[in-house]
Design a protein around this motif. Structure first.
Motif, PDB file in Angstrom:
ATOM      1  N   VAL A  15       0.841  -1.204   0.000  1.00 39.45           N
ATOM      2  CA  VAL A  15       0.000   0.000   0.000  1.00 39.45           C
ATOM      3  C   VAL A  15       0.872   1.248   0.000  1.00 39.45           C
ATOM      4  O   VAL A  15       0.649   2.180  -0.778  1.00 39.45           O
ATOM      5  N   VAL A  16       1.866   1.285   0.854  1.00 41.73           N
ATOM      6  CA  VAL A  16       2.756   2.446   0.937  1.00 41.73           C
ATOM      7  C   VAL A  16       3.485   2.649  -0.393  1.00 41.73           C
ATOM      8  O   VAL A  16       3.593   3.780  -0.875  1.00 41.73           O
ATOM      9  N   ASP A  17       3.961   1.585  -0.991  1.00 38.79           N
ATOM     10  CA  ASP A  17       4.678   1.717  -2.267  1.00 38.79           C
ATOM     11  C   ASP A  17       3.752   2.187  -3.388  1.00 38.79           C
ATOM     12  O   ASP A  17       4.165   2.999  -4.237  1.00 38.79           O
ATOM     13  N   LEU A  18       2.514   1.703  -3.406  1.00 43.21           N
ATOM     14  CA  LEU A  18       1.564   2.178  -4.415  1.00 43.21           C
ATOM     15  C   LEU A  18       1.247   3.659  -4.222  1.00 43.21           C
ATOM     16  O   LEU A  18       1.213   4.430  -5.192  1.00 43.21           O
ATOM     17  N   VAL A  19       1.033   4.055  -2.987  1.00 38.79           N
ATOM     18  CA  VAL A  19       0.762   5.471  -2.695  1.00 38.79           C
ATOM     19  C   VAL A  19       1.964   6.318  -3.079  1.00 38.79           C
ATOM     20  O   VAL A  19       1.820   7.375  -3.701  1.00 38.79           O
ATOM     21  N   ARG A  20       3.146   5.857  -2.737  1.00 41.18           N
ATOM     22  CA  ARG A  20       4.359   6.607  -3.087  1.00 41.18           C
ATOM     23  C   ARG A  20       4.510   6.731  -4.598  1.00 41.18           C
ATOM     24  O   ARG A  20       4.862   7.806  -5.112  1.00 41.18           O
ATOM     25  N   SER A  21       4.223   5.661  -5.325  1.00 48.91           N
ATOM     26  CA  SER A  21       4.321   5.704  -6.783  1.00 48.91           C
ATOM     27  C   SER A  21       3.353   6.720  -7.371  1.00 48.91           C
ATOM     28  O   SER A  21       3.718   7.496  -8.253  1.00 48.91           O
ATOM     29  N   LEU A  22       2.117   6.715  -6.883  1.00 55.21           N
ATOM     30  CA  LEU A  22       1.137   7.685  -7.365  1.00 55.21           C
ATOM     31  C   LEU A  22       1.544   9.106  -7.007  1.00 55.21           C
ATOM     32  O   LEU A  22       1.367  10.032  -7.793  1.00 55.21           O
ATOM     33  N   ASP A  23       2.066   9.267  -5.814  1.00 52.42           N
ATOM     34  CA  ASP A  23       2.462  10.588  -5.330  1.00 52.42           C
ATOM     35  C   ASP A  23       3.631  11.164  -6.122  1.00 52.42           C
ATOM     36  O   ASP A  23       3.695  12.371  -6.348  1.00 52.42           O
ATOM     37  N   GLU A  24       4.527  10.304  -6.561  1.00 50.31           N
ATOM     38  CA  GLU A  24       5.758  10.773  -7.194  1.00 50.31           C
ATOM     39  C   GLU A  24       5.768  10.678  -8.717  1.00 50.31           C
ATOM     40  O   GLU A  24       6.701  11.176  -9.346  1.00 50.31           O
ATOM     41  N   CYS A  25       4.742  10.061  -9.319  1.00 48.57           N
ATOM     42  CA  CYS A  25       4.802   9.893 -10.773  1.00 48.57           C
ATOM     43  C   CYS A  25       4.516  11.205 -11.490  1.00 48.57           C
ATOM     44  O   CYS A  25       3.868  12.103 -10.965  1.00 48.57           O
ATOM     45  N   ASP A  26       5.025  11.290 -12.693  1.00 43.87           N
ATOM     46  CA  ASP A  26       4.834  12.481 -13.516  1.00 43.87           C
ATOM     47  C   ASP A  26       3.386  12.593 -13.972  1.00 43.87           C
ATOM     48  O   ASP A  26       2.684  11.588 -14.126  1.00 43.87           O
ATOM     49  N   ASP A  27       2.959  13.823 -14.218  1.00 39.90           N
ATOM     50  CA  ASP A  27       1.588  14.086 -14.652  1.00 39.90           C
ATOM     51  C   ASP A  27       1.253  13.424 -15.976  1.00 39.90           C
ATOM     52  O   ASP A  27       0.089  13.122 -16.241  1.00 39.90           O
ATOM     53  N   ASP A  28       2.266  13.173 -16.814  1.00 40.06           N
ATOM     54  CA  ASP A  28       1.987  12.529 -18.096  1.00 40.06           C
ATOM     55  C   ASP A  28       1.859  11.007 -17.962  1.00 40.06           C
ATOM     56  O   ASP A  28       1.454  10.342 -18.898  1.00 40.06           O
ATOM     57  N   TYR A  34      -6.895  12.053 -11.130  1.00 39.06           N
ATOM     58  CA  TYR A  34      -7.162  10.643 -10.858  1.00 39.06           C
ATOM     59  C   TYR A  34      -6.274  10.143  -9.720  1.00 39.06           C
ATOM     60  O   TYR A  34      -6.739   9.415  -8.831  1.00 39.06           O
ATOM     61  N   ALA A  35      -5.009  10.544  -9.728  1.00 38.13           N
ATOM     62  CA  ALA A  35      -4.093  10.135  -8.661  1.00 38.13           C
ATOM     63  C   ALA A  35      -4.585  10.646  -7.307  1.00 38.13           C
ATOM     64  O   ALA A  35      -4.566   9.904  -6.322  1.00 38.13           O
ATOM     65  N   VAL A  36      -5.052  11.882  -7.261  1.00 38.58           N
ATOM     66  CA  VAL A  36      -5.571  12.441  -6.001  1.00 38.58           C
ATOM     67  C   VAL A  36      -6.778  11.650  -5.525  1.00 38.58           C
ATOM     68  O   VAL A  36      -6.894  11.339  -4.334  1.00 38.58           O
ATOM     69  N   LYS A  37      -7.672  11.291  -6.436  1.00 39.65           N
ATOM     70  CA  LYS A  37      -8.844  10.497  -6.057  1.00 39.65           C
ATOM     71  C   LYS A  37      -8.431   9.153  -5.471  1.00 39.65           C
ATOM     72  O   LYS A  37      -8.991   8.696  -4.468  1.00 39.65           O
TER      73      LYS A  37
END
Length: 92
Positions: A15-28, A34-37
């Motif tokens: 869960v932490v790694d998925l959240v971190r990936s979403l938090d740090e990925c580029d907008d493109d 969608y990431a915020v949701k």
């Protein structure tokens, strides 16, 4: 106190790694809205855990942070409970 169920540590780490990936990925890569949701949904779900399960999750996250060799992941693990709304910001 270290949790004896390895499944909880694995799931918490995922869960932490998925959240971190979403938090740090580029907008493109992922639409920011969608990431915020997704991040808000994950937070909301975790904050609905019963108090004893939330406390158990917090202990597991603390144990994972202590054992983490990567300084960046250790910092993210340590900050995750406050960022996800599972714990309050410590007083300084």
């Amino acid at each position: 106190m270290t949790d004896t169920d390895p499944l909880l540590a694995v799931l918490a780490g995922v869960v932490v790694d998925l959240v971190r990936s979403l938090d740090e990925c580029d907008d493109d890569v992922v639409d920011p809205d969608y990431a915020v949701k997704l991040l808000e949904s994950a937070s909301w779900t975790l904050t609905r855990l019963p108090r004893d399960q939330r406390d158990r999750l917090l202990r597991v996250l603390s144990d994972l942070a202590e054992a983490e060799p990567s300084p960046q992941r250790r910092e993210f693990l340590a900050s995750f409970p406050v960022a996800a709304g599972l714990a309050e910001q410590p007083s300084t």
